[in-house]
Design a protein around this motif. Structure first.
Motif, PDB file in Angstrom:
ATOM      1  N   UNK A  17      36.776  42.519  44.191  1.00 42.30           N
ATOM      2  CA  UNK A  17      35.674  41.622  44.518  1.00 42.30           C
ATOM      3  C   UNK A  17      36.007  40.823  45.768  1.00 42.30           C
ATOM      4  N   UNK A  18      34.967  40.500  46.509  1.00 45.49           N
ATOM      5  CA  UNK A  18      35.099  39.730  47.751  1.00 45.49           C
ATOM      6  C   UNK A  18      34.206  38.499  47.641  1.00 45.49           C
ATOM      7  N   UNK A  19      34.778  37.334  47.776  1.00 45.58           N
ATOM      8  CA  UNK A  19      34.021  36.087  47.668  1.00 45.58           C
ATOM      9  C   UNK A  19      33.467  35.718  49.039  1.00 45.58           C
ATOM     10  N   UNK A  66      28.330  33.652  42.809  1.00 52.42           N
ATOM     11  CA  UNK A  66      29.719  33.274  42.553  1.00 52.42           C
ATOM     12  C   UNK A  66      29.827  32.339  41.354  1.00 52.42           C
ATOM     13  N   UNK A  67      28.899  31.389  41.257  1.00 51.20           N
ATOM     14  CA  UNK A  67      29.001  30.345  40.232  1.00 51.20           C
ATOM     15  C   UNK A  67      27.952  30.541  39.140  1.00 51.20           C
ATOM     16  N   UNK A 105      30.929  39.960  46.237  1.00 53.96           N
ATOM     17  CA  UNK A 105      30.653  41.360  46.532  1.00 53.96           C
ATOM     18  C   UNK A 105      31.600  42.198  45.680  1.00 53.96           C
ATOM     19  N   UNK A 106      31.046  43.005  44.801  1.00 55.08           N
ATOM     20  CA  UNK A 106      31.839  43.791  43.859  1.00 55.08           C
ATOM     21  C   UNK A 106      31.934  45.229  44.344  1.00 55.08           C
ATOM     22  N   UNK A 107      33.158  45.731  44.445  1.00 54.86           N
ATOM     23  CA  UNK A 107      33.376  47.099  44.893  1.00 54.86           C
ATOM     24  C   UNK A 107      33.411  48.054  43.698  1.00 54.86           C
ATOM     25  N   UNK A 108      33.427  49.361  43.997  1.00 61.24           N
ATOM     26  CA  UNK A 108      33.411  50.380  42.951  1.00 61.24           C
ATOM     27  C   UNK A 108      34.578  50.187  41.992  1.00 61.24           C
TER      28      UNK A 108
END
Length: 334
Positions: free
Chosen positions: A118-120, A221-222, A233-236
């Protein structure tokens, strides 16, 4: 239109005029376009360099022009030949770029497999950029869940959606019912349905999200901050698969919207809703009344009660009345 093949606007204008003529020279085109003859000559020479035009052999002049310099005569190369090769090369380049992108995506997936999935993102502009990128990356389908009062990327400002639909990406959206009360939302829903998108409505969307294929997803996010910019952002991976499964479950429980061209509005299609008499029959039978007692209460025949119960079992896919009762409770029939 020909910019995709590398032609500038001025070059395309001159080339189109040249194609419409058997032969011409710079002065004629300059008079028609209002450009300076030297500028037109430069554009014609550029077309010759690209292989889109050729310099023709000038015709013999009459006696009045003896000794006068002859203007250079140009004619267009056959477009199918001249531009066909360019088009094929562009297609080959795009295909090579697509294959390289897939290879890079595999490398990135492998590199991040053991790291963060995941990317914040907290900056609003960065969130908008990623939101667009996510949709541009989709090749097959975009799933989304929409809540009211979206402000970071309002529905009417989502230009990436229109672009995705044009290139054949399927959009499926679950909308919280209250969102349809916002100004312009019904019109947007109508436009989405008309373009081939699928839209469903539900009472409450617990969390907004958008999922591109099975590669990327974006969620808040919250908790409880569905309209805030801060996102993840959620990756595979397993987390993304869980989001896909959650969406599909919510999709099955939501009510599809359909176009209503008469009233220029949207209506809900509820395939699981039963008519009032079926509901009465079901409630009485599930309350423990015999078919005959239920028929007497409703003023219908016992055969009518049995027929309607049988039809409800088929509609629900139930193999017994006990199973029908369980499905009826889940679907809100009783």
């Amino acid at each position: 239109m020909l910019a995709a093949l590398g032609l500038g606007r001025a070059e395309e204008e001159i080339y189109r005029l040249l194609v419409a003529r058997a032969r011409t020279h710079a002065h004629e085109l300059a008079a028609e376009t209002g450009r300076a003859p030297d500028d037109v000559l430069e554009l014609l020479n550029a077309l010759v360099a690209r292989g889109l035009a050729v310099v023709d052999v000038p015709e013999e002049s009459g006696p009045a022009h003896v000794g006068a310099p002859m203007p250079t005569v140009f004619r267009a190369s056959p477009p199918a030949v001249a531009l066909g090769g360019v088009l094929r090369r562009r297609r080959d380049d795009l295909r090579a770029a697509e294959l390289e992108l897939l290879a890079l995506a595999d490398q990135h997936r492998a590199a991040t497999a053991s790291g963060s999935v995941a990317e914040v993102i907290t900056d609003a502009d960065a969130v908008r950029h990623r939101f667009t990128q996510l949709q541009e990356s989709a090749r097959h389908e975009v799933r989304s869940m929409m809540v009211p009062d979206l402000t970071v990327v309002p529905p009417h400002a989502n230009t990436a959606e229109e672009s995705g639909v044009r290139r054949g990406v399927l959009y499926r959206t679950i909308v919280q019912r209250d969102a349809l009360k916002e100004p312009g939302m019904v019109a947007l829903a109508l436009a989405a349905l008309a373009s081939g998108q699928q839209v469903s409505v539900t009472e409450v969307v617990p969390v907004k999200c958008m999922i591109a294929d099975r590669e990327l997803a974006m969620v808040p996010l919250l908790p409880g901050r569905n309209t805030a910019a801060a996102s993840v952002l959620v990756h595979a991976g397993g987390l993304l698969e869980a989001l896909v499964a959650y969406f599909e479950l919510a999709w099955r429980q939501s009510y599809p919207l359909s176009l209503n061209m008469v009233s220029d509005a949207v209506t809900e299609r509820r395939p699981d809703v039963i008519d009032p008499l079926d509901a009465q029959v079901l409630n009485l039978v599930l309350a423990g009344l015999t078919d005959q007692a239920a028929a007497s209460q409703l003023g219908v025949s016992r055969r009518t009660v049995q027929r309607r119960i049988g039809e409800l079992m088929v509609k629900a896919g139930a193999e017994s009345r006990i199973q029908l009762g369980w499905i009826a409770a889940r679907k809100g029939w009783a």
